[in-house]
Design an enzyme around this catalytic site. Structure first.
Site, mmCIF file in Angstrom:
data_model
loop_
_atom_site.group_PDB
_atom_site.id
_atom_site.type_symbol
_atom_site.label_atom_id
_atom_site.label_comp_id
_atom_site.label_asym_id
_atom_site.label_seq_id
_atom_site.Cartn_x
_atom_site.Cartn_y
_atom_site.Cartn_z
ATOM 1 N N HIS A 165 -9.611 -1.213 29.608
ATOM 2 C CA HIS A 165 -8.906 -0.486 28.557
ATOM 3 C C HIS A 165 -9.579 -0.773 27.223
ATOM 4 C CE1 HIS A 165 -5.039 0.411 30.892
ATOM 5 N NE2 HIS A 165 -5.870 -0.167 31.743
ATOM 6 N N CYS A 167 -8.708 0.152 24.409
ATOM 7 C CA CYS A 167 -7.775 -0.124 23.323
ATOM 8 C C CYS A 167 -7.567 -1.621 23.150
ATOM 9 C CB CYS A 167 -6.426 0.569 23.582
ATOM 10 S SG CYS A 167 -5.642 0.076 25.120
#
Length: 317
Positions: A165, A167
């Site tokens: 991920h 993020c």
């Protein structure tokens, strides 16, 4: 993957039906560029809004596709194959719905087919459709499993997704190499009628028939009514069992026909209890034994089906 530009049936649509125009989307990109502190009209960024919009069309093309269409064509001729069908290491690129940051990873899919299988490439396309939408990993995993479960109706489905991920690797906690390994979607179906109930009913049926042959004098008017009620109840249970077993057994219509005949037989006996006499008693005895034997055979088949198609438990590595 071929680019799909027009909406298809059952695809995800804009919830308000007011999708912005391409010009509005490009204007929004220019606004973000200005907010970031740059000048969208300079030479290097002049074509960026149009390129971003085209990239969004590709990244989020899953909203214009119906994943069930990829599973609509199945194959029934599998030569009796009843083992797990699995496809590992399906690469995908998605985007986090919280920050629009990339989610890069791979998916693993396995299912235990009931009567039909789907082309193996369709599993990869199924992953691609859901990946090309704004996602969180838990939701994407569940959506893939639910779609397979509803369309193919297998005995069991397992989906594992592992991904990085961005993020959390390019912002926030900045933990590069962090992999979120998730096995969240396991679907299983018992799918088989309890065989022991049929064994019990079959034994009782045979016992009733044997007693009738041994002591025919017991067949008084009360016994006739009891047998008639038993035939009606048994017929109803047969029809209910046929409906519940329509996905596990072929030729369930025979069970429905048997149930209907049993109900008709019970009603006739109820209306004319004295018409059968000893001949009716002997006929009932023979019917009970044959019917009980059929129930025992059906119970044996269901027991084998339950043992052969027990869904394995899948655990994360």
């Amino acid at each position: 993957m071929a680019k799909i530009t027009k909406p298809v049936k059952n695809a995800v649509r804009n919830c308000h039906g007011n999708k912005p125009s391409r010009g509005e989307a490009e204007a929004a990109v220019r606004t973000l560029l200005r907010w970031a502190g740059d000048e969208p009209d300079r030479q290097g960024l002049a074509g960026t809004p149009a390129r971003v919009v085209r990239a969004y069309e590709e990244w989020f093309s899953g909203y214009t596709q119906d994943p069930r269409e990829y599973l609509s064509r199945t194959f029934d001729e599998v030569a009796g194959y009843d083992e797990i069908v699995a496809l590992r290491d399906i690469p995908f690129e998605s985007h986090c719905e919280h920050h629009l940051a990339p989610i890069i990873g791979k998916a693993h899919i396995g299912y235990l087919p009931r009567r039909r299988v789907v082309g193996i490439s369709k599993l990869a396309r199924l992953v691609d459709v859901y990946a090309k939408r704004l996602q969180i990993q838990e939701k994407m995993t569940a959506e893939i499993a639910n779609c397979l479960d509803k369309v193919l109706n297998p005995f069991g489905v397992a989906v594992v997704i592992e991904a990085t991920h961005h993020c959390m690797t390019t912002r926030g906690v900045h933990k590069p190499g962090g992999i979120f390994n998730l096995i969240a979607a396991v679907r299983g179906r018992g799918g088989v009628q309890p065989w022991w109930a049929l064994v019990l009913e079959g034994i009782v049926s045979i016992a009733a028939g044997v007693i009738t042959f041994i002591v025919p004098g017991l067949t008084t008017l009360t016994l006739v009514y009891v047998i008639a009620a038993w035939a009606i109840i048994t017929g109803v249970l047969e029809i209910v069992a046929a409906v519940r077993l329509r996905r596990e057994l072929t030729g369930e219509w025979r069970l429905v026909l048997s149930g209907v005949l049993s109900i008709v037989f019970g009603v006739v006996v109820m209306l004319a209890p004295g018409a059968g006499a000893l001949a009716m008693v002997l006929l009932i005895g023979a019917y009970s034994i044959v019917f009980g034997a059929l129930l025992l055979a059906l119970a044996h088949r269901l027991r084998r089906a339950s043992a052969e198609h027990r869904v394995p438990i899948v655990r994360a590595a």
